[in-house]
Design an enzyme around this catalytic site. Structure first.
Site, short mmCIF file in Angstrom:
data_model
loop_
_atom_site.label_atom_id
_atom_site.label_comp_id
_atom_site.label_asym_id
_atom_site.label_seq_id
_atom_site.Cartn_x
_atom_site.Cartn_y
_atom_site.Cartn_z
N ASP A 138 0.85 -1.18 0.03
CA ASP A 138 0.01 0.04 0.06
C ASP A 138 0.96 1.10 0.00
O ASP A 138 1.83 1.37 0.98
CB ASP A 138 -0.78 -0.09 1.08
CG ASP A 138 -2.06 0.89 1.13
OD1 ASP A 138 -2.50 1.32 -0.02
OD2 ASP A 138 -2.37 1.72 2.11
N HIS A 145 -3.58 14.26 0.97
CA HIS A 145 -3.94 13.24 2.06
C HIS A 145 -2.57 13.58 3.08
O HIS A 145 -3.11 13.64 4.24
CB HIS A 145 -4.03 12.07 1.49
CG HIS A 145 -4.08 10.82 2.60
ND1 HIS A 145 -5.07 10.83 3.23
CD2 HIS A 145 -3.41 9.88 3.03
CE1 HIS A 145 -5.08 9.75 4.29
NE2 HIS A 145 -3.64 9.17 4.09
N GLU A 203 -10.23 4.07 3.38
CA GLU A 203 -9.60 4.93 2.51
C GLU A 203 -9.92 4.71 1.27
O GLU A 203 -9.64 3.47 0.67
CB GLU A 203 -8.16 4.57 2.81
CG GLU A 203 -7.61 5.03 4.00
CD GLU A 203 -5.95 5.19 4.58
OE1 GLU A 203 -5.55 4.27 3.85
OE2 GLU A 203 -5.56 6.00 4.99
N GLU A 205 -8.94 4.33 -2.59
CA GLU A 205 -7.66 3.86 -3.28
C GLU A 205 -7.96 3.23 -4.59
O GLU A 205 -9.17 2.68 -4.81
CB GLU A 205 -6.63 3.22 -2.61
CG GLU A 205 -6.39 3.75 -1.28
CD GLU A 205 -5.44 2.94 -0.36
OE1 GLU A 205 -4.50 2.19 -1.25
OE2 GLU A 205 -5.13 3.22 0.81
N ASP A 237 -8.75 0.69 1.66
CA ASP A 237 -7.97 0.17 2.67
C ASP A 237 -8.55 0.57 3.96
O ASP A 237 -7.99 1.50 4.57
CB ASP A 237 -6.70 0.76 2.43
CG ASP A 237 -5.49 0.61 3.32
OD1 ASP A 237 -5.33 -0.77 3.90
OD2 ASP A 237 -4.71 1.48 3.62
N ARG A 241 -7.80 3.72 13.00
CA ARG A 241 -7.08 4.84 13.41
C ARG A 241 -6.43 4.87 14.82
O ARG A 241 -5.44 5.30 15.15
CB ARG A 241 -7.85 6.33 12.92
CG ARG A 241 -8.21 6.49 11.61
CD ARG A 241 -7.10 6.53 10.78
NE ARG A 241 -7.54 6.87 9.39
CZ ARG A 241 -7.07 6.58 8.26
NH1 ARG A 241 -5.78 6.15 8.44
NH2 ARG A 241 -7.52 6.90 7.08
N GLN A 244 -3.82 2.70 14.81
CA GLN A 244 -2.56 3.23 13.74
C GLN A 244 -1.85 4.38 14.67
O GLN A 244 -0.52 4.42 14.58
CB GLN A 244 -3.26 3.89 12.47
CG GLN A 244 -2.02 4.49 11.51
CD GLN A 244 -2.84 4.99 10.11
OE1 GLN A 244 -3.95 4.92 10.06
NE2 GLN A 244 -2.12 5.44 9.58
N LYS A 257 -4.05 -1.71 9.47
CA LYS A 257 -4.22 -1.99 8.16
C LYS A 257 -4.50 -3.38 7.67
O LYS A 257 -5.14 -3.55 6.61
CB LYS A 257 -3.08 -1.40 7.20
CG LYS A 257 -2.84 0.10 7.40
CD LYS A 257 -3.82 1.12 7.05
CE LYS A 257 -3.34 2.47 6.98
NZ LYS A 257 -4.20 3.31 6.28
N THR A 261 -8.78 -5.39 3.71
CA THR A 261 -8.88 -4.63 2.39
C THR A 261 -10.03 -5.04 1.60
O THR A 261 -9.92 -6.20 1.07
CB THR A 261 -7.49 -4.66 1.66
OG1 THR A 261 -6.46 -4.16 2.73
CG2 THR A 261 -7.47 -3.54 0.59
N GLU A 378 -9.38 12.73 7.22
CA GLU A 378 -9.15 14.00 6.77
C GLU A 378 -10.46 14.97 6.94
O GLU A 378 -10.45 16.19 7.52
CB GLU A 378 -9.00 14.12 5.27
CG GLU A 378 -7.58 13.53 4.92
CD GLU A 378 -7.47 13.47 3.52
OE1 GLU A 378 -7.61 14.26 2.69
OE2 GLU A 378 -7.06 12.24 2.90
CA CA Z 1 -3.84 3.19 2.59
#
Ligand code: CA
Length: 433
Positions: A138, A145, A203, A205, A237, A241, A244, A257, A261, A378
């Site tokens: 990834d 971002h 996320e 992607e 993804d 948080r 993370q 993560k 996915t 975000e």
């Molecule tokens: Ca990602």
């Protein structure tokens, strides 16, 4: 725009009526590959999406519809267990197959009865992962971002100097389905605890499928990299948080993560997307320039991808009232700071061997505007603000029962508009630990 052919001809129509309807993701100009099975034949096998149908590639091949390299490519695809063998043959073989498929599936088809016998309604099919996904990496390649989540709001020299990535988990890559809220170690009010995550995020992607790989010690050159990419999909993804923020000191994310996915089942090929190519992202004059081994004139001219991407949220309350999902993110793949070819080149630049069917994630495809922020972190300022939904609900992070639905569409005047299908995941409550 280079290397277009009659498979891109917007005037070409299919003998399958649903493929000619405006708004379909899968007109005859798309022809994405995937793996499917049916209740009566549960062995996963290769197919091509066309309107609301799947063309059973093996069945069409057995009818003698293909010739030459296209026939060899169709047989390679049928070897299974995924499309790895087809992807390993290279885009030249896939292109021959696409050219013959386009003619066979067109209104002018000379083998319409064989095609009709090879059709399976999508509604009767179950989709499977398109490759064995031996590796999943990834990236983090949207400058928007990156800067929104950085305390100083600035691009780092590392971000400008190379496409940042980490080796992620291949075994938990899945098609649409449930995602169980994970337990996570996190710090709350100064106390360390292990409990169901309260900061689950998505996320949005782009997924990149690797075609022919490289031998260990033999890097892929930037001028060859575009042809080593077989195609693209949507990729969510899922990000934990609270895990993370705590675990990524000082290494990158780990359990935050690998929980799961979610990807879309169809591989939209590099060739199908050629009409929607655009220039690479334009860097600010003050930014570092890419080093020479990551710089190629053709890649700079057409290494970007003009694909609109949307992430929508369907909450349990919306579902109960029969409302449609609310778009939270509307962005475009052209906002990525690094090109897909640069990602692949960088990945193999130390000699690391890429394998056919490996999956790369582009990183969260956030753009410059508020509406193009491609994850909740975000939108909510890393958990400090509330997101208002149009039905009166509010969210900070994802709640149980929330479903995140990704879609993607490429549109350009003079060309058929093609889509990616969907990648959808629904949050299920944490299980008892
Ligand atoms: Ca990602």
């Amino acid at each position: 725009m280079t290397r277009l052919n009659e498979t891109h001809d917007a005037a070409r129509r299919s003998l399958v009526a649903s493929a000619n309807e405006p708004g379909t993701d899968f007109p005859i100009q798309n022809l994405p590959f995937g793996m499917f099975s049916t209740a009566t034949d549960p062995t996963p096998r290769p197919g091509v999406a066309l309107g609301d149908q799947i063309v059973d590639l093996g069945r069409l091949q057995q009818s003698g519809a293909f010739s030459g390299k296209a026939d060899a490519a169709a047989r390679a695809a049928a070897q299974g267990p995924g499309l790895d063998e087809l992807m390993a043959l290279g885009n030249g073989a896939a292109s021959e197959l696409r050219a013959q498929l386009s003619a066979l599936l067109s209104e002018e088809s000379t083998k319409a009865p064989d095609v009709m016998k090879a059709l399976v309604p999508m509604s009767e099919a179950r989709m499977h992962l398109p490759s064995t996904v031996r590796n999943f990496t990834d990236f983090l390649t949207s400058s928007f971002h990156f800067t929104r989540l950085r305390p100083d709001g600035q691009l780092s020299r590392t971000f400008m100097g190379l496409p940042i990535a980490y080796h992620s988990r291949a075994s938990s890559v899945r098609l649409s389905g449930d995602v169980v809220r994970p337990h996570a170690i996190s710090e709350r009010d100064g106390d360390l605890g292990f409990a169901p995550s309260t900061q689950l995020d998505y996320e949005l992607e782009v997924g990149i499928w690797v075609g022919p790989g490289n031998a260990l010690g033999d890097p892929i050159r930037i001028e060859d990299a575009a042809d080593r990419i077989f195609g693209f999909c949507l990729l969510n993804d899922w990000s934990v948080r609270d895990a993370q923020w705590f675990e990524s000191q000082p290494l990158g994310p780990f359990l935050a993560k690998s929980v799961s996915t979610t990807i879309s089942p169809w591989i939209v090929t590099e060739e199908a997307l050629r009409p929607y190519r655009t220039a690479a992202f334009r860097r600010a004059e003050t930014d570092l320039k890419p080093l020479p081994h990551l710089l190629d004139p053709r890649d700079q001219a057409e290494g970007g991808l003009d694909v609109e991407l949307t992430a929508s949220l369907l909450t349990p309350a919306m579902r109960a009232r029969g409302l449609t999902a609310e778009p939270l993110t509307r962005t475009n793949a052209r906002h990525l700071y690094w090109t897909f070819a640069q990602m692949l080149t960088h990945h193999s630049s130390n000699g690391c061997n890429m394998l056919s069917g490996d999956l790369l994630g582009s990183g969260t495809v956030s753009g410059p505007t508020d509406g193009s922020r491609a994850c909740l972190a975000e939108m909510n300022g890393k958990g400090t603000a509330t997101i208002s939904l149009s039905n009166g609900e509010e969210r900070v992070w994802l709640e149980d029962g929330d479903e995140v639905i990704l879609t993607g569409r490429a549109t350009r005047e003079g060309h058929a508009s093609i889509g990616f299908g969907t990648a959808a995941g629904k949050v299920q409550p944490a299980t008892r630990y």
